[in-house]
Design a protein around this motif. Structure first.
Motif, PDB file in Angstrom:
ATOM      1  N   GLY A  63       0.820  -1.215   0.000  1.00  0.00           N
ATOM      2  CA  GLY A  63       0.000   0.000   0.000  1.00  0.00           C
ATOM      3  C   GLY A  63       0.849   1.258   0.000  1.00  0.00           C
ATOM      4  N   VAL A  64       1.926   1.233   0.782  1.00  0.00           N
ATOM      5  CA  VAL A  64       2.819   2.389   0.810  1.00  0.00           C
ATOM      6  C   VAL A  64       3.469   2.589  -0.555  1.00  0.00           C
ATOM      7  CG1 VAL A  64       4.969   3.304   1.783  1.00  0.00           C
ATOM      8  CG2 VAL A  64       3.253   2.276   3.284  1.00  0.00           C
ATOM      9  N   LEU A  65       3.922   1.506  -1.181  1.00  0.00           N
ATOM     10  CA  LEU A  65       4.517   1.609  -2.522  1.00  0.00           C
ATOM     11  C   LEU A  65       3.518   2.176  -3.521  1.00  0.00           C
ATOM     12  CD1 LEU A  65       6.745   1.120  -4.597  1.00  0.00           C
ATOM     13  CD2 LEU A  65       5.939  -1.259  -4.795  1.00  0.00           C
ATOM     14  N   SER A  66       2.270   1.722  -3.452  1.00  0.00           N
ATOM     15  CA  SER A  66       1.241   2.239  -4.363  1.00  0.00           C
ATOM     16  C   SER A  66       1.020   3.726  -4.150  1.00  0.00           C
ATOM     17  CB  SER A  66      -0.067   1.468  -4.154  1.00  0.00           C
ATOM     18  OG  SER A  66      -1.043   1.885  -5.086  1.00  0.00           O
ATOM     19  N   GLN A  93      13.158  -1.313  -2.697  1.00  0.00           N
ATOM     20  CA  GLN A  93      13.053  -1.359  -1.237  1.00  0.00           C
ATOM     21  C   GLN A  93      11.839  -2.171  -0.807  1.00  0.00           C
ATOM     22  OE1 GLN A  93      13.940   2.274   1.136  1.00  0.00           O
ATOM     23  NE2 GLN A  93      14.229   3.267  -0.857  1.00  0.00           N
ATOM     24  N   ALA A  94      10.701  -1.963  -1.515  1.00  0.00           N
ATOM     25  CA  ALA A  94       9.488  -2.708  -1.177  1.00  0.00           C
ATOM     26  C   ALA A  94       9.680  -4.203  -1.424  1.00  0.00           C
ATOM     27  CB  ALA A  94       8.307  -2.168  -1.999  1.00  0.00           C
ATOM     28  N   ALA A  95      10.373  -4.567  -2.505  1.00  0.00           N
ATOM     29  CA  ALA A  95      10.625  -5.982  -2.795  1.00  0.00           C
ATOM     30  C   ALA A  95      11.459  -6.623  -1.693  1.00  0.00           C
ATOM     31  CB  ALA A  95      11.327  -6.112  -4.146  1.00  0.00           C
ATOM     32  N   GLY A 116      17.756  -1.048  -6.873  1.00  0.00           N
ATOM     33  CA  GLY A 116      16.337  -1.373  -6.972  1.00  0.00           C
ATOM     34  C   GLY A 116      16.065  -2.527  -7.910  1.00  0.00           C
ATOM     35  N   VAL A 117      16.693  -2.503  -9.090  1.00  0.00           N
ATOM     36  CA  VAL A 117      16.515  -3.595 -10.053  1.00  0.00           C
ATOM     37  C   VAL A 117      17.017  -4.918  -9.458  1.00  0.00           C
ATOM     38  CG1 VAL A 117      17.265  -4.488 -12.293  1.00  0.00           C
ATOM     39  CG2 VAL A 117      16.617  -2.080 -12.057  1.00  0.00           C
ATOM     40  N   TYR A 118      18.155  -4.871  -8.782  1.00  0.00           N
ATOM     41  CA  TYR A 118      18.690  -6.090  -8.146  1.00  0.00           C
ATOM     42  C   TYR A 118      17.712  -6.639  -7.114  1.00  0.00           C
ATOM     43  CZ  TYR A 118      21.428  -8.883  -4.875  1.00  0.00           C
ATOM     44  OH  TYR A 118      21.856  -9.895  -4.028  1.00  0.00           O
ATOM     45  N   ASN A 119      17.182  -5.769  -6.260  1.00  0.00           N
ATOM     46  CA  ASN A 119      16.252  -6.232  -5.224  1.00  0.00           C
ATOM     47  C   ASN A 119      14.962  -6.778  -5.817  1.00  0.00           C
ATOM     48  OD1 ASN A 119      17.859  -5.710  -2.962  1.00  0.00           O
ATOM     49  ND2 ASN A 119      17.237  -3.552  -2.903  1.00  0.00           N
ATOM     50  N   ILE A 120      14.493  -6.160  -6.898  1.00  0.00           N
ATOM     51  CA  ILE A 120      13.250  -6.629  -7.517  1.00  0.00           C
ATOM     52  C   ILE A 120      13.421  -8.056  -8.038  1.00  0.00           C
ATOM     53  CG2 ILE A 120      11.694  -6.310  -9.480  1.00  0.00           C
ATOM     54  CD1 ILE A 120      12.136  -3.280  -9.148  1.00  0.00           C
ATOM     55  N   PHE A 121      14.463  -8.301  -8.804  1.00  0.00           N
ATOM     56  CA  PHE A 121      14.651  -9.626  -9.407  1.00  0.00           C
ATOM     57  C   PHE A 121      15.136 -10.660  -8.401  1.00  0.00           C
ATOM     58  CE2 PHE A 121      14.708  -6.979 -13.211  1.00  0.00           C
ATOM     59  CZ  PHE A 121      13.910  -7.720 -14.078  1.00  0.00           C
ATOM     60  N   HIS A 122      15.846 -10.185  -7.388  1.00  0.00           N
ATOM     61  CA  HIS A 122      16.393 -11.151  -6.423  1.00  0.00           C
ATOM     62  C   HIS A 122      15.384 -11.542  -5.348  1.00  0.00           C
ATOM     63  CE1 HIS A 122      19.569 -13.241  -4.273  1.00  0.00           C
ATOM     64  NE2 HIS A 122      19.207 -12.634  -3.149  1.00  0.00           N
ATOM     65  N   TRP A 123      14.537 -10.589  -4.917  1.00  0.00           N
ATOM     66  CA  TRP A 123      13.665 -10.845  -3.781  1.00  0.00           C
ATOM     67  C   TRP A 123      12.198 -11.017  -4.156  1.00  0.00           C
ATOM     68  CZ3 TRP A 123      16.350 -12.323   0.168  1.00  0.00           C
ATOM     69  CH2 TRP A 123      17.611 -11.778   0.432  1.00  0.00           C
ATOM     70  N   ASN A 124      11.677 -10.203  -5.040  1.00  0.00           N
ATOM     71  CA  ASN A 124      10.233 -10.291  -5.335  1.00  0.00           C
ATOM     72  C   ASN A 124       9.932  -9.684  -6.703  1.00  0.00           C
ATOM     73  OD1 ASN A 124       7.468 -10.410  -5.343  1.00  0.00           O
ATOM     74  ND2 ASN A 124       7.174  -9.234  -3.454  1.00  0.00           N
ATOM     75  N   PRO A 125      10.037 -10.467  -7.788  1.00  0.00           N
ATOM     76  CA  PRO A 125       9.781  -9.927  -9.130  1.00  0.00           C
ATOM     77  C   PRO A 125       8.331  -9.465  -9.342  1.00  0.00           C
ATOM     78  CG  PRO A 125      11.005 -12.001  -9.236  1.00  0.00           C
ATOM     79  CD  PRO A 125      10.529 -11.844  -7.824  1.00  0.00           C
ATOM     80  N   LEU A 130      12.078   2.806  -9.515  1.00  0.00           N
ATOM     81  CA  LEU A 130      12.834   1.564  -9.339  1.00  0.00           C
ATOM     82  C   LEU A 130      13.393   1.461  -7.921  1.00  0.00           C
ATOM     83  CD1 LEU A 130      14.783   1.354 -12.730  1.00  0.00           C
ATOM     84  CD2 LEU A 130      12.898  -0.110 -11.975  1.00  0.00           C
ATOM     85  N   ALA A 131      13.854   2.587  -7.362  1.00  0.00           N
ATOM     86  CA  ALA A 131      14.406   2.564  -6.006  1.00  0.00           C
ATOM     87  C   ALA A 131      13.344   2.188  -4.987  1.00  0.00           C
ATOM     88  CB  ALA A 131      15.003   3.926  -5.672  1.00  0.00           C
ATOM     89  N   TYR A 132      12.168   2.795  -5.082  1.00  0.00           N
ATOM     90  CA  TYR A 132      11.094   2.492  -4.130  1.00  0.00           C
ATOM     91  C   TYR A 132      10.577   1.067  -4.317  1.00  0.00           C
ATOM     92  CZ  TYR A 132      10.918   7.386  -2.699  1.00  0.00           C
ATOM     93  OH  TYR A 132      11.232   8.622  -2.185  1.00  0.00           O
TER      94      TYR A 132
END
Length: 780
Positions: A65-68, A316-318, A237-246, A311-313
């Motif tokens: 919700g915060v990310l949205s 972090q959310a991922a 951000g891109v690393y965290n997205i693909f590594h933790w939660n795509p 991408l940064a936000y």
């Protein structure tokens, strides 16, 4: 947010039709100037949001919700509102709160400046106002006839300005403190608490201590630092997205905002004050418009800043969506999502980026105070120009050290990003609300659109910003009181100065001497005329100031040439050198009495102090030479007003009269083929020391009569004898029977500000031996 000068000259506003190479170069420069504050917001947004109001649970509804909310807030306010709408409301290429207020002042004639003239409307940057619709006409008429609405409009502009000053205190504190907080993951907690605050304070002291050098010395580093920072956070951000939660992209749906508020209820609403920090610095896009261009700022934001922040936000959310076992919200920050191997390099880059963002805010605060002072809404302060090449590079010592002390007080007093974030959020959203209100008036009065469109604008964006404003205001006791207190103090000072200045001008107008009094004295003014030029400083643009009659009534002599000089600001950003002076004659020629009005825009800088006296003298001589030509800008109905001619500075009018001064012992005389030289030379003194020789280089003027030659020669002789500046030294007192409020404002507040304010910049370069002050008591 209100930056002046780093990244280009004022001519940069004319790049709309320039090559793509120029536009891209400006876009590159704007990254370091405009977006330093906005780009560092990921350091503290999540940490401030999850401080106390909501908790991070395993369902991930809170983090999604915060990310949205962050995504749609960044999309609606900086992208839609500022990039596509507000940037179009420029004042001849300039932006900011005072640019909007200046536009409204000109289109609705509600200027806060009391000495405006019809001739000012003929300035090149004074845009013509076309016919507007019935709804716009009625709104304009209502605004012009209602002093109350005009005061409300002024207070609204001052409120936005005061919040910008408050932001100048809070943003450096929260940016540097958040950057330094990365040390928490690199040392023991018991050690970290003793290092974090001192480290932040040391960086802040160094930041403010280096201000007097000017940002132009290190400004070339700003863009590379911010670009490196944006590249860093976007790659993380891109690393965290693909590594933790795509699948974190699903949280961009507005549905998650609904689920967030449904679950968290009051806590979610209060957490909006932390989410709001993701748009801090957005106002800088509009405020710094004058140094770049609309297209360059749009390109930099839409192609670089906006994607990097999203991408940064998302990254972090991922990361947080798969790490639920956080001990406290203290660990829900930016650095916890940074891979351990690169934390130290990222910490260094973050501190540098925070310093760049803070630098932009500090310099912008200097700029907005300069504008307020030009429009008579702030006491005169010392303004130091730190660069002779880059327009707008200024430094104000008093404001700099005041900001530093307040910034250190906030850092030491709060010691956490939660309360700093609450304070900064309220300052940011208040400025945005003021911009929304002023923009709704600009849509009708300046753009000549329907009032329905203005209502839609203020309802949509006003409602969104009011929601954030309420969430920030509810935290008044948790830090949000700081910008309110600062704004209240500055508002009282600024309004008291404006009110006192207005009362002083009204007293001068009511007590000015009619020209018939001067005509009745005869060509000698009823006194002995001694060699020299007497320059009388006044704020009046017509009539004879009371200090002159006070002077000649009590003293039996005055100079052979009298000049009534008025230096005033006009509600446009810049006045070109070719339009600098309005020159007129008071009485018949043989009186040798002139009026000269020097006009400056609210973003102009008086950098020609040493040349001002020369320009003033040449403008009068050029007026005498070309008086018979059709250079008169108009005659008004007031019998106290004279026909005034527009005369440029000597450097801008190369075809006009030029002044040549040199030390000589023997009399010289020459005459060229292309110019007429009128030479007046005094004989050397008994010690045979060089004396000043004054020459006019006069372009060929067919038909120059004998009277004109004689008048020019007399001007030169008077110039050789010297110039004396007569200034009024006023003591303001409220009249008997005045209200208690008026007595407090005039007798105490305004009097204190007057005694502690600076002299006008041109007056500081006048030798003390050539200055005479005439004291007068103003009963207002």
């Amino acid at each position: 947010m209100y930056l002046e000068g780093v990244g280009g000259s004022s001519s940069s506003k004319r790049v709309k039709r320039d090559s793509w190479k120029t536009v891209l170069a400006l876009s590159y420069q704007s990254l370091g100037v405009v977006y330093g504050d906005l780009s560092t917001s990921p350091l503290y947004v999540y940490k401030s949001t999850f401080a106390e109001d909501i908790q991070h649970s395993e369902t991930n509804e809170e983090i999604y919700g915060v990310l949205s909310f962050v995504f749609w807030t960044l999309t609606l306010i900086p992208l839609i509102k500022y990039v596509f709408i507000v940037l179009r409301a420029d004042d001849n290429g300039e932006g900011g709160t005072f640019a909007l207020y200046s536009l409204l002042c000109r289109h609705a004639r509600v200027s806060s400046l009391p000495n405006c003239q019809v001739a000012d409307e003929k300035l090149a940057e004074y845009k013509d106002t076309n016919a507007i619709g019935n709804s716009g006409s009625s709104l304009k008429s209502t605004l012009e006839k209602s002093p109350l609405l005009q005061r409300i409009l002024l207070v609204l502009a001052l409120l936005g300005t005061c919040m910008v000053i408050g932001d100048g205190v809070l943003t450096p504190a929260i940016s540097v403190f958040s950057a330094v907080s990365g040390l928490e993951l690199s040392m023991a907690k018991e050690h970290h608490r003793y290092v974090e605050v001192p480290a932040a304070c040391i960086i802040l002291v160094l930041l403010f201590a280096l201000q007097h050098y000017g940002t132009h010395r290190v400004g070339f580093l700003f863009a590379p630092i911010v670009i490196t920072w944006l590249l860093c956070i976007s790659m993380i951000g891109v690393y965290n997205i693909f590594h933790w939660n795509p699948k974190v992209y699903q949280a961009l749906s507005p549905y998650y905002m609904y689920k967030f508020l449904k679950k968290t209820r009051r806590g979610g609403w209060m957490s909006l004050g932390g989410i709001l920090l993701c748009v801090t610095g957005s106002e800088a896009m509009f405020a710094d418009l004058g140094h770049f261009s609309q297209l360059s700022i749009k390109i930099a934001f839409t192609l670089v800043v906006y994607p990097s922040l999203i991408l940064a936000y998302m990254g972090q959310a991922a990361f947080l969506s798969t790490h639920h076992k956080m001990e406290t919200a203290y660990h829900i920050g930016f650095y916890v999502s940074v891979p351990r191997i690169i934390r130290w390099p990222v910490l260094v880059i973050a501190i540098l980026a925070a310093v760049v963002g803070s630098q932009a805010i500090i310099t912008g605060t200097f700029s907005i105070i300069k504008q307020c002072s030009s429009l008579g809404c702030f006491p005169r302060v010392k303004i130091v120009h730190t660069s002779s090449k880059i327009h707008g590079q200024i430094y104000i010592p008093e404001i700099n050290w005041t900001l530093m002390l307040l910034c250190l007080a906030v850092t030491i007093g709060f010691r956490d990003t939660k309360r700093m974030g609450n304070a900064a959020g309220l300052a940011v959203i208040t400025v945005m609300l003021v911009t929304t209100c002023l923009m709704s008036l600009v849509i009708v009065l300046c753009w000549h659109k329907s009032i329905f469109l203005a209502i839609c604008f203020i309802i949509f964006f006003g409602t969104l910003e009011a929601l954030y404003f309420s969430a920030s205001l509810i935290k008044f006791l948790e830090g949000a009181w700081v910008p309110v207190a600062l704004s209240l103090i500055f508002m009282v000072l600024m309004y008291a100065w404006h009110y006192g200045t207005l009362m002083k001008y009204e007293f001068d107008v009511h007590n000015k001497v009619p020209i018939n009094w001067l005509l009745g004295l005869g060509s000698n003014l009823g006194i002995v005329r001694v060699p020299g030029i007497g320059v009388i400083d006044t704020e009046l643009v017509s009539g004879i100031p009371a200090i002159f009659s006070h002077f000649v009534t009590n003293l039996p002599a005055f100079h052979q040439v009298v000049v009534f000089l008025c230096i005033k600001s006009v509600p446009v950003p810049h006045v070109g050198p070719e339009e600098r002076f309005l020159v007129g004659r008071i009485g018949p020629k043989e009186y040798r009495v002139y009026r000269c009005i020097a006009r400056y825009g609210y973003r102009d800088f008086h950098k020609d102090d040493l040349e001002f006296e020369k320009d003033l003298f040449c403008s009068i001589a050029e007026f005498v030479r070309s008086e018979r030509l059709e250079s008169i800008v108009g005659v008004v109905d007031d019998p106290d007003d004279e026909a005034m001619a527009v005369v440029g500075t000597s450097s801008s009018n190369l075809e006009g009269i030029q002044l040549c001064e040199e030390d000589v012992i023997l009399e010289l005389s020459s005459k060229s083929d292309t110019s007429l030289e009128l030479i007046a030379v005094k004989s050397p003194d008994i010690n045979n020391k060089p004396r000043k020789r004054v020459r006019f280089l006069v372009p060929e003027s067919p038909g120059m009569d004998r009277d004109t030659r004689a008048e020019l020669k007399e001007l030169m002789e008077a110039r050789e004898a010297g110039m004396a500046f007569i200034k009024g030294h006023s003591y303001m007192r409220a009249k008997r029977g005045s209200s208690l409020f008026k007595k407090l404002v005039i007798n105490f507040c305004y009097d204190f500000l007057r005694r502690n304010s600076r002299e006008p910049s041109y007056a500081l370069s006048i030798p003390h031996a050539s200055t005479l002050e005439v004291g007068m008591v103003y009963q207002v």
